[in-house]
Each structure stands twice: as C-alpha cells, then as structure tokens.
Motif scaffolding. Structure first.
Motif, mmCIF file in Angstrom:
data_model
loop_
_atom_site.group_PDB
_atom_site.id
_atom_site.type_symbol
_atom_site.label_atom_id
_atom_site.label_comp_id
_atom_site.label_asym_id
_atom_site.label_seq_id
_atom_site.Cartn_x
_atom_site.Cartn_y
_atom_site.Cartn_z
ATOM 1 N N SER A 27 0.811 -1.275 0.065
ATOM 2 C CA SER A 27 0.046 -0.039 -0.116
ATOM 3 C C SER A 27 0.892 1.269 0.061
ATOM 4 O O SER A 27 0.454 2.178 -0.188
ATOM 5 N N ALA A 28 2.077 1.188 -0.013
ATOM 6 C CA ALA A 28 3.060 2.233 0.272
ATOM 7 C C ALA A 28 3.674 2.877 -1.170
ATOM 8 O O ALA A 28 4.239 3.882 -1.346
ATOM 9 N N PHE A 29 3.245 2.032 -2.190
ATOM 10 C CA PHE A 29 3.796 2.306 -3.443
ATOM 11 C C PHE A 29 2.637 2.286 -4.389
ATOM 12 O O PHE A 29 1.802 1.328 -4.475
ATOM 13 N N ALA A 30 2.639 3.115 -5.489
ATOM 14 C CA ALA A 30 1.744 2.894 -6.595
ATOM 15 C C ALA A 30 2.085 1.853 -7.577
ATOM 16 O O ALA A 30 1.402 1.083 -8.229
ATOM 17 N N SER A 31 3.333 1.261 -7.469
ATOM 18 C CA SER A 31 3.704 0.424 -8.529
ATOM 19 C C SER A 31 3.475 -1.143 -7.586
ATOM 20 O O SER A 31 3.280 -1.066 -6.383
ATOM 21 N N SER A 32 3.582 -2.259 -8.177
ATOM 22 C CA SER A 32 3.316 -3.366 -7.616
ATOM 23 C C SER A 32 4.347 -4.473 -7.866
ATOM 24 O O SER A 32 4.947 -4.297 -8.834
ATOM 25 N N TYR A 33 4.465 -5.468 -7.003
ATOM 26 C CA TYR A 33 5.429 -6.504 -7.204
ATOM 27 C C TYR A 33 5.212 -7.247 -8.546
ATOM 28 O O TYR A 33 6.155 -7.197 -9.058
ATOM 29 N N GLU A 34 4.082 -7.422 -8.808
ATOM 30 C CA GLU A 34 3.875 -8.039 -10.063
ATOM 31 C C GLU A 34 4.197 -7.367 -11.116
ATOM 32 O O GLU A 34 4.652 -7.935 -12.229
ATOM 33 N N GLU A 35 4.128 -6.087 -11.307
ATOM 34 C CA GLU A 35 4.557 -5.183 -12.381
ATOM 35 C C GLU A 35 6.042 -5.054 -12.292
ATOM 36 O O GLU A 35 6.504 -5.008 -13.488
ATOM 37 N N GLU A 36 6.833 -5.103 -11.281
ATOM 38 C CA GLU A 36 8.146 -4.799 -11.348
ATOM 39 C C GLU A 36 9.126 -6.008 -11.219
ATOM 40 O O GLU A 36 10.290 -6.018 -11.541
ATOM 41 N N LYS A 37 8.557 -7.222 -10.884
ATOM 42 C CA LYS A 37 9.281 -8.232 -10.690
ATOM 43 C C LYS A 37 9.988 -8.902 -12.058
ATOM 44 O O LYS A 37 11.099 -9.490 -12.010
ATOM 45 N N GLY A 38 9.522 -8.571 -13.062
ATOM 46 C CA GLY A 38 9.947 -8.720 -14.444
ATOM 47 C C GLY A 38 11.154 -7.928 -14.631
ATOM 48 O O GLY A 38 11.720 -7.977 -15.882
ATOM 49 N N ASN A 39 11.295 -6.693 -14.057
ATOM 50 C CA ASN A 39 12.125 -5.773 -14.451
ATOM 51 C C ASN A 39 13.733 -6.411 -14.129
ATOM 52 O O ASN A 39 13.902 -6.786 -13.019
ATOM 53 N N SER A 40 14.504 -6.357 -15.035
ATOM 54 C CA SER A 40 16.068 -6.598 -14.874
ATOM 55 C C SER A 40 16.956 -5.529 -14.254
ATOM 56 O O SER A 40 16.271 -4.512 -14.236
ATOM 57 N N ALA A 41 17.953 -6.060 -13.704
ATOM 58 C CA ALA A 41 18.733 -4.816 -13.128
ATOM 59 C C ALA A 41 19.067 -3.871 -14.309
ATOM 60 O O ALA A 41 19.467 -2.772 -14.097
ATOM 61 N N ASP A 42 19.287 -4.138 -15.509
ATOM 62 C CA ASP A 42 19.430 -3.230 -16.560
ATOM 63 C C ASP A 42 18.384 -2.318 -16.512
ATOM 64 O O ASP A 42 18.563 -0.962 -16.801
ATOM 65 N N PHE A 43 17.158 -2.350 -16.194
ATOM 66 C CA PHE A 43 15.949 -1.339 -16.235
ATOM 67 C C PHE A 43 16.450 -0.335 -15.206
ATOM 68 O O PHE A 43 16.405 0.762 -15.422
ATOM 69 N N TYR A 44 16.935 -0.754 -14.062
ATOM 70 C CA TYR A 44 17.388 0.432 -12.985
ATOM 71 C C TYR A 44 18.656 0.840 -13.124
ATOM 72 O O TYR A 44 18.823 2.062 -12.926
ATOM 73 N N LYS A 45 19.483 0.059 -13.902
ATOM 74 C CA LYS A 45 20.775 0.684 -14.427
ATOM 75 C C LYS A 45 20.476 2.057 -15.190
ATOM 76 O O LYS A 45 21.410 3.112 -15.132
ATOM 77 N N MET A 46 19.628 1.819 -16.037
ATOM 78 C CA MET A 46 19.220 2.964 -17.084
ATOM 79 C C MET A 46 18.678 4.184 -16.065
ATOM 80 O O MET A 46 19.076 5.506 -16.386
ATOM 81 N N ARG A 47 17.786 3.766 -15.136
ATOM 82 C CA ARG A 47 17.540 4.905 -14.310
ATOM 83 C C ARG A 47 18.385 5.879 -13.568
ATOM 84 O O ARG A 47 18.642 6.928 -13.351
ATOM 85 N N LYS A 146 -8.325 10.666 -1.801
ATOM 86 C CA LYS A 146 -9.125 9.455 -1.222
ATOM 87 C C LYS A 146 -9.270 8.391 -2.117
ATOM 88 O O LYS A 146 -9.152 8.492 -3.383
ATOM 89 N N ARG A 147 -9.006 7.040 -1.686
ATOM 90 C CA ARG A 147 -8.941 5.816 -2.428
ATOM 91 C C ARG A 147 -7.702 5.848 -3.743
ATOM 92 O O ARG A 147 -8.150 5.351 -4.790
ATOM 93 N N ALA A 148 -6.657 6.375 -3.304
ATOM 94 C CA ALA A 148 -5.674 6.465 -4.183
ATOM 95 C C ALA A 148 -5.337 5.276 -4.685
ATOM 96 O O ALA A 148 -4.686 5.007 -5.891
ATOM 97 N N ILE A 149 -4.865 4.264 -3.939
ATOM 98 C CA ILE A 149 -4.265 2.942 -4.120
ATOM 99 C C ILE A 149 -5.450 1.912 -3.845
ATOM 100 O O ILE A 149 -6.257 1.964 -2.966
ATOM 101 N N LYS A 150 -5.740 0.921 -4.799
ATOM 102 C CA LYS A 150 -6.662 -0.295 -4.651
ATOM 103 C C LYS A 150 -5.826 -1.306 -4.748
ATOM 104 O O LYS A 150 -5.251 -1.695 -5.902
#
Length: 165
Positions: A27-47, A146-150
């Motif tokens: 509930s602390a993040f707009a992104s979810s584990y399911e959405e980010e688990k497929g991101n490789s380390a290269d995704f974060y390297k770019m960031r 209100k109801r920002a995250i579901k």
C-alpha cells in the motif's frame, strides 16, 4: 551508515530491495510487485544514469538497507519542482535514523541543483511514522487523495505533502 547516490553497479542490489519493499508494504507504492518483478537490473541501471532522477541508498556494512529517489520535473514551467518517490527503509533498520539520512541526502541534492523551489511527495495516509518524518523536515499536507491506491477490494488514501525551499 553510508548514504550515497546509487550507480549502475548497484542495480541488482536495488532491484532486490525494491521487490522486498513492494511485497512487504504494497500500500506504500503505486507500483506493484507483479509489475516490477520482471524488471531486470538493466532497467534500474538506466534509471541510475538519468540526469533528472537521483536515487540515494543507505548502506550498513556494504548492504543496501534503504533508498529514496528525487525526480526533477522536466517541463519548462515545472522545473522549479521536484518529487520524492520510492522511499523505503528495510523493516530491521527502521527507527535508527536511516529514513532521516535519506531525506537529508535528497534535500541536499535538491538544494544543490539550483532552481528547485518546492518538493512534493505522497504518503499512505495511515503511515504515521513516515508522515512524522516528513513533517519534521517542514513538509505540510496540502491535500488528501481518497482511495488513491486499490489492492484487490481494499482502498488506501494518500496524503500529498509539499516542502517550500
């Protein structure tokens, strides 16, 4: 404890911490584990190579235990603003000043960039420790989403906060 801006070589360790954060505190993040688990380390390297995004890491004995990202707005009319996002401190390191040190690093960076006049963040409304931390730096609530995250059938409100530098 050591605080520093994360480099591409930190991407794999950051990815691991990020996935733990998303799993343990969804509930602390707009992104979810399911959405980010497929991101490789290269995704974060770019960031970590971006000129508008700065992710700071807190290290204890060479282990990444917390992070926060400062994003500068890129549109000409919004360049005086920045956002703090993806704040996380591992459960075992909370209440030890890690979060405070990360916010200090982000604010020092914002002050050093020149032209940043205000910093925004959103925090889950019932997260009192986080709200207390942000308020201690002068952040003020200016609105509630209100109801920002579901998550499935449960809603979570977010408080929007701003700090004028």
């Amino acid at each position: 404890m050591n605080i520093r801006c994360l480099q591409p070589s930190d991407a794999e360790e950051y990815r691991k911490l990020r996935l733990i954060a998303l799993q343990m505190h969804p509930s602390a993040f707009a992104s979810s584990y399911e959405e980010e688990k497929g991101n490789s380390a290269d995704f974060y390297k770019m960031r970590f190579q971006s000129e508008e995004s700065f992710t700071f890491g807190a290290f204890e004995e060479e282990k990444l235990v917390g992070s926060v990202t400062l994003l500068q707005e890129t549109k000409r009319k919004l360049k005086h603003r920045a956002l703090i996002v993806a704040m996380y401190v591992s459960d075992e390191c909370r209440r030890r000043g890690v979060g405070k040190a990360l916010i200090v690093a982000a604010l020092e960076k914002a002050n050093g960039m020149g032209g940043i006049e205000q910093i925004y963040l959103a925090v889950e409304s019932t997260n009192e420790p986080a709200k207390k931390l942000y308020t201690s730096f002068g952040f003020e609530v200016f609105g509630k989403d209100k109801r920002a995250i579901k998550i499935e059938d449960t809603y979570f409100d977010e408080d929007h906060m701003v700090l004028y530098l």
